[in-house]
Write a protein that holds these residues in place. Structure first.
Motif, PDB file in Angstrom:
ATOM      1  N   LYS A  24       0.849  -1.180   0.000  1.00 33.27           N
ATOM      2  CA  LYS A  24       0.000   0.000   0.000  1.00 33.27           C
ATOM      3  C   LYS A  24       0.887   1.231   0.000  1.00 33.27           C
ATOM      4  O   LYS A  24       2.004   1.206   0.498  1.00 33.27           O
ATOM      5  N   LYS A  25       0.360   2.323  -0.541  1.00 29.68           N
ATOM      6  CA  LYS A  25       1.102   3.577  -0.547  1.00 29.68           C
ATOM      7  C   LYS A  25       1.116   4.138   0.873  1.00 29.68           C
ATOM      8  O   LYS A  25       0.069   4.274   1.511  1.00 29.68           O
ATOM      9  N   VAL A  26       2.287   4.480   1.356  1.00 32.39           N
ATOM     10  CA  VAL A  26       2.442   5.011   2.696  1.00 32.39           C
ATOM     11  C   VAL A  26       2.521   6.534   2.622  1.00 32.39           C
ATOM     12  O   VAL A  26       3.345   7.080   1.897  1.00 32.39           O
ATOM     13  N   THR A  27       1.666   7.212   3.362  1.00 28.96           N
ATOM     14  CA  THR A  27       1.681   8.667   3.422  1.00 28.96           C
ATOM     15  C   THR A  27       2.577   9.088   4.570  1.00 28.96           C
ATOM     16  O   THR A  27       2.283   8.789   5.730  1.00 28.96           O
ATOM     17  N   THR A  28       3.678   9.747   4.260  1.00 30.61           N
ATOM     18  CA  THR A  28       4.623  10.135   5.296  1.00 30.61           C
ATOM     19  C   THR A  28       4.449  11.585   5.729  1.00 30.61           C
ATOM     20  O   THR A  28       4.881  11.956   6.799  1.00 30.61           O
TER      21      THR A  28
END
Length: 50
Positions: A24-28
């Motif tokens: 999954k795309k990780v929002t940092t």
């Protein structure tokens, strides 16, 4: 019959098959709600910079 990685890649390209992306795309970076008005400011200069 032996099938190698190159043959699988060639067949996948031919039939436009792509592998499944499991991550999954990780929002940092979370945007700060108070920064929402930054793009509505007037950035025009009074005089040209020499």
């Amino acid at each position: 019959m032996m099938i190698n990685e190159k043959m699988v890649a060639r067949v996948m390209r031919k039939f436009h098959i792509v592998g499944v992306h499991l991550r999954k795309k990780v929002t940092t970076t979370m945007p700060e709600p108070s920064d929402a008005g930054l793009f509505q400011r007037d950035f025009t200069a009074d005089v040209p910079i020499a």
